[in-house]
Design a protein around this motif. Structure first.
Motif, mmCIF file in Angstrom:
data_model
loop_
_atom_site.group_PDB
_atom_site.id
_atom_site.type_symbol
_atom_site.label_atom_id
_atom_site.label_comp_id
_atom_site.label_asym_id
_atom_site.label_seq_id
_atom_site.Cartn_x
_atom_site.Cartn_y
_atom_site.Cartn_z
ATOM 1 N N ALA A 22 1.054 -1.130 0.200
ATOM 2 C CA ALA A 22 0.054 -0.030 -0.175
ATOM 3 C C ALA A 22 0.730 1.324 -0.033
ATOM 4 N N GLU A 23 0.408 2.237 -0.648
ATOM 5 C CA GLU A 23 1.155 3.360 -0.912
ATOM 6 C C GLU A 23 1.113 4.248 0.383
ATOM 7 N N VAL A 24 2.318 4.667 0.785
ATOM 8 C CA VAL A 24 2.509 5.267 2.387
ATOM 9 C C VAL A 24 2.819 6.760 2.122
ATOM 10 N N TYR A 25 3.323 7.207 0.889
ATOM 11 C CA TYR A 25 3.647 8.503 0.739
ATOM 12 C C TYR A 25 3.372 8.862 -0.701
ATOM 13 N N ASN A 26 2.598 9.772 -0.993
ATOM 14 C CA ASN A 26 2.451 10.266 -2.362
ATOM 15 C C ASN A 26 2.253 11.794 -2.358
ATOM 16 N N PRO A 27 3.060 12.446 -3.461
ATOM 17 C CA PRO A 27 3.440 13.873 -3.346
ATOM 18 C C PRO A 27 1.773 14.502 -3.462
ATOM 19 N N LYS A 28 0.869 14.031 -4.149
ATOM 20 C CA LYS A 28 -0.589 14.754 -4.120
ATOM 21 C C LYS A 28 -1.275 14.729 -2.934
ATOM 22 N N HIS A 29 -0.830 13.806 -1.883
ATOM 23 C CA HIS A 29 -1.517 13.863 -0.506
ATOM 24 C C HIS A 29 -1.021 15.095 0.260
ATOM 25 N N ARG A 30 -2.005 15.287 1.071
ATOM 26 C CA ARG A 30 -1.538 16.498 2.060
ATOM 27 C C ARG A 30 -1.078 15.574 3.214
ATOM 28 N N GLU A 31 -0.461 16.199 4.245
ATOM 29 C CA GLU A 31 0.467 15.439 5.419
ATOM 30 C C GLU A 31 -0.651 14.473 5.998
ATOM 31 N N TYR A 32 -1.682 14.990 6.444
ATOM 32 C CA TYR A 32 -2.755 14.124 7.250
ATOM 33 C C TYR A 32 -3.041 12.653 6.094
ATOM 34 N N GLN A 33 -3.256 13.051 5.120
ATOM 35 C CA GLN A 33 -3.468 11.843 4.060
ATOM 36 C C GLN A 33 -2.515 10.872 4.057
ATOM 37 N N ASN A 34 -1.353 11.298 3.835
ATOM 38 C CA ASN A 34 0.064 10.398 3.956
ATOM 39 C C ASN A 34 -0.049 9.648 5.334
ATOM 40 N N GLU A 35 -0.347 10.480 6.625
ATOM 41 C CA GLU A 35 -0.472 9.721 7.847
ATOM 42 C C GLU A 35 -1.246 8.731 7.927
ATOM 43 N N ARG A 36 -2.432 9.234 7.295
ATOM 44 C CA ARG A 36 -3.904 7.945 7.121
ATOM 45 C C ARG A 36 -3.233 7.009 6.270
ATOM 46 N N ALA A 37 -2.821 6.945 5.285
ATOM 47 C CA ALA A 37 -2.081 5.993 4.449
ATOM 48 C C ALA A 37 -1.310 4.971 4.989
ATOM 49 N N GLN A 38 -0.517 5.672 5.796
ATOM 50 C CA GLN A 38 0.512 4.805 6.586
ATOM 51 C C GLN A 38 -0.212 3.987 7.789
ATOM 52 N N HIS A 39 -1.202 4.435 8.351
ATOM 53 C CA HIS A 39 -1.797 3.867 9.205
ATOM 54 C C HIS A 39 -2.592 2.826 8.746
ATOM 55 N N ILE A 40 -3.291 2.951 7.299
ATOM 56 C CA ILE A 40 -3.792 2.136 6.857
ATOM 57 C C ILE A 40 -2.921 0.864 6.356
#
Length: 249
Positions: free
Chosen positions: A126-144
């Motif tokens: 699962a992608e955990v860092y994407n430049p289009k994401h805001r910081e909270y979205q990257n953090e949510r992806a890491q949590h997922i």
């Protein structure tokens, strides 16, 4: 170490040059709405001994308003867009392909924890860092990723030349060619995710986010899929009717 940018939307001489300047060993080329045979041909054209180019398909499942994206590697046969998620995952499993989750739970176009758990045996990262994401979205992806016990990956998700190599996934040990990149994801090999920082990286992120508006307009998709003859429409003659029963258009 082997550096991979696992999701790039564009491929030409400028992309190759920038990838090498950024110290990448491989990129995954997965443009929207392009058939697999064309992706493979372009990947072969721009690959060389210094840069492996892995063909991939980011498949749009479901209809335009409920679509979920799945990044597929290691496909032996083409998979169209706009088929049911169940149908797409069944085809990925049939081909023993590698499934990656781009931008999880982002802007209603991505897989969330429930779908990831349902298809965990077919998904490999699962992608955990994407430049289009805001910081909270990257953090949510890491949590997922942690919650679903999927290994992470980071990619530039580059739709613009300057974003190539802004983010990369680094595997331990040397890999050799596109097949070894696919196998590294399939075998969930150890890896780390890195990204550039500073004002330049922030600018690239804003430019990519601004580009997102065009990528998600109904006018664009209506133009692409109005007639049903476009390259990755499930009822295109190229698919020989194999996906008619799971087509959503």
């Amino acid at each position: 170490m082997f550096r991979v940018d696992p999701h790039v939307k564009i491929l030409d001489e400028h992309v190759v040059r920038r990838a090498k300047q950024r110290g990448l060993d491989a990129i995954v080329y997965a443009p929207h709405f392009v058939r697999l045979d064309e992706i493979r041909a372009r990947a072969r054209r721009f690959a060389d001994d210094d840069l492996a180019v892995v063909p991939g398909r980011e498949v749009f499942t479901g209809n335009w308003r409920t679509r979920k994206h799945v990044l597929m590697l290691g496909l032996s046969d083409p998979v169209p867009d706009f088929i049911t998620l169940e149908g797409a995952m069944a085809e990925l499993d049939r081909q023993d392909g590698v499934g990656l989750v781009p931008h999880p739970e982002f802007a209603t176009v991505s897989l969330g924890p429930e779908e990831i758990r349902q298809y965990r045996d077919t998904l490999h990262a699962a992608e955990v860092y994407n430049p289009k994401h805001r910081e909270y979205q990257n953090e949510r992806a890491q949590h997922i990723a942690r919650e679903t016990e999927l290994p992470g990956f980071g990619s530039s998700y580059a739709h613009l030349h300057g974003t190539v190599g802004e983010v990369w996934t680094e595997f331990e040990g040397g890999l050799d060619g596109p097949e070894s990149v696919v196998e590294a994801f399939r075998n969930e090999e150890p890896r780390r995710v890195f990204h550039r920082d500073g004002y330049g990286h922030a600018l690239r992120r804003h430019l990519e986010y601004a580009h997102l508006g065009y990528e998600n307009t109904w006018k664009k998709i209506d133009r692409l899929f109005l007639s049903g003859t476009e390259p990755t429409h499930p009822k295109n003659v190229a698919y020989g009717g194999r996906f008619d029963d799971v087509s959503v258009y």
